[in-house]
Design an enzyme around this catalytic site. Structure first.
Site, PDB file in Angstrom:
ATOM      1  N   GLU A 197       0.911  -1.102   0.005  1.00  0.00           N
ATOM      2  CA  GLU A 197      -0.029  -0.068   0.071  1.00  0.00           C
ATOM      3  C   GLU A 197       0.654   1.045  -0.085  1.00  0.00           C
ATOM      4  OE1 GLU A 197      -2.752  -0.177   3.005  1.00  0.00           O
ATOM      5  OE2 GLU A 197      -4.113  -1.798   2.184  1.00  0.00           O
ATOM      6  N   GLU A 319      -5.210  -8.678  -0.334  1.00  0.00           N
ATOM      7  CA  GLU A 319      -5.904  -8.471   0.924  1.00  0.00           C
ATOM      8  C   GLU A 319      -7.474  -8.096   0.660  1.00  0.00           C
ATOM      9  OE1 GLU A 319      -4.576  -5.408   3.763  1.00  0.00           O
ATOM     10  OE2 GLU A 319      -2.309  -5.964   3.185  1.00  0.00           O
TER      11      GLU A 319
HETATM   12  O1  AHR Z   1      -4.810  -6.267   7.086  1.00  0.00           O
HETATM   13  C1  AHR Z   1      -4.824  -4.933   7.862  1.00  0.00           C
HETATM   14  C2  AHR Z   1      -4.050  -4.011   7.303  1.00  0.00           C
HETATM   15  O2  AHR Z   1      -5.002  -3.242   6.197  1.00  0.00           O
HETATM   16  C3  AHR Z   1      -2.809  -4.309   6.606  1.00  0.00           C
HETATM   17  O3  AHR Z   1      -1.775  -4.095   7.534  1.00  0.00           O
HETATM   18  C4  AHR Z   1      -2.832  -2.992   5.495  1.00  0.00           C
HETATM   19  O4  AHR Z   1      -1.963  -3.570   4.480  1.00  0.00           O
HETATM   20  C5  AHR Z   1      -4.190  -2.657   5.214  1.00  0.00           C
HETATM   21  O5  AHR Z   1      -4.232  -1.489   5.169  1.00  0.00           O
END
Ligand code: AHR
Length: 530
Positions: A197, A319
């Site tokens: 990110e 994610e």
């Molecule tokens: O999964 C929790 C967080 O969410 C991770 O660390 C990050 O990549 C995202 O913003």
């Protein structure tokens, strides 16, 4: 919610595969045509994620001294639950964490490892669990590792050294260091994420798209010079916050790295912040819209790329989950443990995320639920045991059964419009039109057909004709259903309200009819011949 086209006649023909209950006044159709193939389902879409955050590692998969753990500190009850998920690819060690992580802190004799202030989640990182412990655990899980390097506070050289440590047989300093640490053979990690990110202002070492692309290209170059067989994942953007332009980021990054990387990573978290059930269960369609947008950007860049015989860039939803309620923990201080407790509607959303990955199997080749244990996770522990959250059940079913070729399924069911709704935390909104009550995907492997159906209707079953085009169903049907007493039903320690029920039904011929129960996920496993 505005329900369209209510039909009053209820026609059931063919074999009705047993159901008793309230039936919605519509007759939906699902048409299965084995010739309409979308692409191969990559098994890596059944991935997961372990971040040094809250109780995911410490108190989750690793709990040294707990009687439930083995001599290495691995919680055996957790391992058994993890194994039930058939996790094909596990991302590690973050997440936001990785942007201030020095991998060297987590290798070597444990007593020499430094404790560090961890700034992503504001905690003390003991470094008692690191690269080699994760790789030992990955073997037990039978999962492929997917490491992310630190492109925040880290350097491109640290990234290169990590690949040398994990992947080079012998000779250079870091390969020899690994051997000194007791790992004679290299770990051979194929999948490497270039940062996490990096578009987000919250990210340590946050960069603009041009600067990120430069750093990622140079890190990737050094890493690939060290081991040319590795695959690289660039950090894309799916962070829609005021003033952001995620697709501009994706365009620049894909354009700059079109000859370098193998995947573009996207993230998505949704949440029912307004308690708007019908909008919430439709929200995975937004992920699908974004998949299409990014896929278009990739296609255009691929038309100008010079990749030799390499595959095009694929999408890695590395994610995804539901995340909007619990930030705290009963057993940890602070408010960033992210210990969500999931209910049935969350399980339906996860089922639809998985349907979306299958429906886009030609371009989505990696997906990682975030995260594996305790932290926005399907498995929840305390020091005496664990329970399986509602979202565990669809994930396990998909990972165990939905393989092979994804089919382009025709679905005709009643539809609704959501109106404008909050997509989750933050200010993102969506407004979806013509959302079908039935959310469907299908895969075929040999003569085994898997049909995955979410009935989004809150109150009514939906009777559905399932038609085989130019073929027929040939025998027993196995039906797996994830459901519970109501949409807010949750599991807890010693209390299971939502899980998978299995039954076997008979049905033959070109058409069978099934009533999908209200607020359910159903997986039908059938034999089909052409
Ligand atoms: O999964 C929790 C967080 O969410 C991770 O660390 C990050 O990549 C995202 O913003």
């Amino acid at each position: 919610m505005n329900i369209k086209k209510i039909t009053t006649a209820l026609a059931i023909s063919g074999t009705l595969l047993g159901f008793s209950g309230e039936v919605f006044a519509q007759n939906a159709r699902i048409k299965i045509d084995l010739d309409r193939k979308i692409g191969e389902v990559d098994k890596k879409i059944y991935g997961n994620f372990v971040e040094h955050l809250g109780r995911c590692v410490y108190g989750g998969i690793y709990d040294l001294g707990n009687p439930l753990s083995d001599e290495n500190g691995f919680r055996l009850d957790v391992l058994e639950a993890v194994q039930g998920l058939n996790v094909t690819l596990t991302r590690y060690p973050g997440g936001n964490f990785v942007s201030n992580y020095n991998w060297l802190d987590g290798v070597g004799p444990k007593e020499d490892r430094p404790a560090r202030l961890e700034l992503a989640w504001n905690r003390l990182e003991s470094n008692q669990f690191g690269t080699n412990e994760f790789m030992d655990y990955a073997k037990l899980m039978d999962t492929e590792p997917y490491f992310a390097v630190n492109l925040g506070t880290g350097t491109i050289q640290e990234a290169q050294h990590w690949v040398e440590y994990t992947n080079v047989e012998s000779g250079p300093y870091y390969a020899e260091l690994r051997k000194k640490h007791g790992y004679e053979k290299p770990h051979k990690i194929t999948y490497w994420g270039l940062g996490n990110e990096m578009d987000g202002p919250w990210q340590m070492g946050h960069l603009n798209a041009e600067d990120y692309a430069k750093k990622a290209r140079e890190a990737g170059k050094l890493m690939k010079l060290t081991d040319p067989s590795i695959k690289l994942v660039a950090a894309g953007s799916s962070n829609f916050y005021p003033g952001s332009n995620p697709m501009a980021w994706n365009k620049t990054v894909i354009d700059e790295l079109k000859n370098v990387v193998d995947y573009l990573a996207l993230h998505m978290y949704v949440g029912n912040v307004d308690d708007n059930y019908y909008a919430f269960v439709a929200s995975p369609l937004v992920l699908e819209e974004r998949t299409k947008l990014v896929s278009g950007i990739i296609d255009e860049a691929m038309s100008r790329a010079d990749r030799g015989d390499r595959d095009p860039i694929y999408i890695a939803w590395d994610e995804y989950n539901i995340w909007y309620r619990w930030r705290s923990s009963e057993t940890m201080s602070g408010d960033i443990a992210l210990e969500e407790r999931y209910n049935l509607e969350d399980a339906l959303v996860i089922s639809s995320f998985l349907n979306a990955f299958i429906r886009n199997a030609d371009v989505v080749k990696i997906a990682n639920m975030a995260q594996l244990v305790n932290v926005i996770a399907p498995i929840f522990t305390n020091e005496n045991g664990l329970f399986l959250q509602t979202i565990y059940h669809p994930l396990a079913l998909f990972a165990q059964h939905a393989h092979g070729t994804s089919l382009d399924v025709f679905v005709d069911s009643e539809k609704y419009d959501t109106g404008s709704f909050a997509l989750g935390l933050g200010e993102q909104r969506a407004d979806l039109k013509d959302v079908p009550f039935l959310d469907v995907s299908a895969t075929v492997l040999g003569d085994e057909l898997i049909i995955n159906v979410v009935n989004r209707h809150k109150d009514k079953a939906i009777t559905t004709d399932i038609l085989a085009i130019e073929g027929e169903f040939t025998g027993d049907f196995e039906v797996f259903e994830v459901n519970g007493p109501d949409i807010k039903a949750m599991n807890d320690f010693g209390k299971t309200n939502v899980d998978t029920k299995t039954k076997t039904l008979k049905g033959k011929g070109e058409k069978v009819t099934y009533a999908f129960p209200a607020h359910s996920f159903t997986m039908i496993k059938a034999k089909i011949k052409q």
